[in-house]
Design an enzyme around this catalytic site. Structure first.
Site, mmCIF file in Angstrom:
data_model
loop_
_atom_site.group_PDB
_atom_site.id
_atom_site.type_symbol
_atom_site.label_atom_id
_atom_site.label_comp_id
_atom_site.label_asym_id
_atom_site.label_seq_id
_atom_site.Cartn_x
_atom_site.Cartn_y
_atom_site.Cartn_z
ATOM 1 N N LYS A 203 8.197 6.179 6.075
ATOM 2 C CA LYS A 203 6.749 6.135 5.938
ATOM 3 C C LYS A 203 6.247 7.543 5.672
ATOM 4 O O LYS A 203 6.306 8.421 6.535
ATOM 5 C CB LYS A 203 6.090 5.560 7.193
ATOM 6 C CG LYS A 203 4.576 5.379 7.052
ATOM 7 C CD LYS A 203 3.983 4.732 8.293
ATOM 8 C CE LYS A 203 2.485 4.536 8.161
ATOM 9 N NZ LYS A 203 1.891 3.956 9.373
ATOM 10 N N LYS A 255 7.481 2.728 2.770
ATOM 11 C CA LYS A 255 6.027 2.703 2.594
ATOM 12 C C LYS A 255 5.530 4.115 2.282
ATOM 13 O O LYS A 255 5.894 5.045 3.010
ATOM 14 C CB LYS A 255 5.375 2.196 3.888
ATOM 15 C CG LYS A 255 3.860 2.096 3.861
ATOM 16 C CD LYS A 255 3.324 1.613 5.204
ATOM 17 C CE LYS A 255 1.806 1.499 5.170
ATOM 18 N NZ LYS A 255 1.247 1.084 6.473
#
Length: 329
Positions: A203, A255
């Site tokens: 992330k 992500k």
């Protein structure tokens, strides 16, 4: 022999001659079961609240969330990832609304579970940022820094209450070191061995989260660069991956998706667990804005972005277009 030389014997164009031919030889295909719908539910909302930066996406009421879950199930979508938006008055430094059994996220999980049962995989965001008055993903120390280990204790509590509410999968998104292991232990020790962990393994501290801040009513002060990954780095993604798998992650996520397809491909090549990618709010907003201005073909762009994510190695894609695309497929 041609006056102009030898014509090519190999003609890749032969396999592009018609829609039927292109469909037959396609190397990657999207399927509704590849898709997961992220959804926001706002505490106390009497009507859905539009998110201005994400046209077509809303903060749901409890009733409209239930309907959205049913629509997703009927379209063949695999799962729904729930995010709770508490009333501002309930935010505090420790994010206690996130561990309240009657907090909006736990209520939403129970609502969706009652509506669709096990026909849709119910996932919940396991993070404090929606519930803290400072907007960070964890509790802060005396100097205003996110305290990793104190935050892990809060995550363990969150895992338990979300599992008690009936969630099938928890999605720890805070990027605390050791979060998967602590959550796995908390689930196992409270009789929730069957609850899966979708680890937000990779992330990045991305500029593309902007519209999401509005979607969850974020109170963020500062940034998250001390715990989310630096966009310049790739190798550390594989280190995070190794750690999460060792701690018990059942699935892993990258992500954002589109700016990090190279990372997604590296992760997908390295594991034997399911790999998810999150097509985040900024990615959604860019396509919608460009389409609204007539600069791109919206439907083709949506399918192209999702196919690219699939081609890079994602088994599952979290996308705000999940139900719409599943119906088309």
């Amino acid at each position: 022999m041609s006056t102009y030389g030898t014509f090519p014997g190999a003609r890749p164009r032969r396999l592009r001659t018609s829609p039927a031919m292109r469909r037959m030889v396609a190397e990657h295909r999207l399927h509704p079961a590849d898709l997961i719908l992220p959804a926001f539910v706002r505490e106390g909302a009497a009507e859905p609240v539009p998110i201005s930066a994400m046209p077509g996406v809303v903060q749901h009421t409890r009733d409209t969330l239930r309907r959205a879950a049913v629509e997703a199930r009927e379209a063949g979508v695999a799962g729904i990832m729930l995010f709770g938006v508490p009333e501002d008055a309930k935010k505090d430094a420790a994010g206690t609304a996130g561990t309240d059994p009657d907090g909006i996220l736990q209520v939403a999980v129970r609502d969706v579970k009652a509506e669709v049962g096990d026909d849709l995989v119910i996932m919940s965001d396991l993070c404090l940022d929606e519930f803290t008055d400072h907007g960070h993903c964890g509790v802060l120390d005396s100097e205003g820094r996110v305290d990793n280990d104190a935050t892990l204790e809060r995550y363990a509590e969150m895992a338990q209450v979300q599992a008690d509410a009936g969630v099938h999968v928890v999605g720890p998104s805070g990027m605390m070191d050791g979060q998967v292991g602590v959550i796995r232990d908390a689930l196992d020790q409270t009789g929730h061995e069957d609850v899966s962990i979708l680890a937000y393994t990779v992330k990045y501290a991305s500029a593309f989260y902007g519209p999401f801040r509005e979607a969850v009513g974020s109170s963020l002060q500062g940034d998250r660069k001390t715990y989310q990954q630096d966009p310049a780095n790739a190798r550390e993604s594989l280190r995070e991956l190794e750690l999460d798998l060792a701690e018990g992650a059942d699935m892993v996520m990258v992500k954002p998706a589109l700016p990090y397809l190279d990372i997604l491909a590296k992760v997908a090549e390295s594991v034997d667990v399911p790999v998810a990618a999150y097509q985040i709010s900024g990615e959604y907003a860019m396509v919608e804005a460009a389409a609204a201005n007539g600069w791109i073909d919206r439907d083709r762009a949506i399918m192209e972005t999702l196919t690219g994510i699939k081609r890079a190695g994602a088994n599952m894609i979290l996308t705000y277009w999940a139900t719409e695309v599943a119906r088309q497929l």
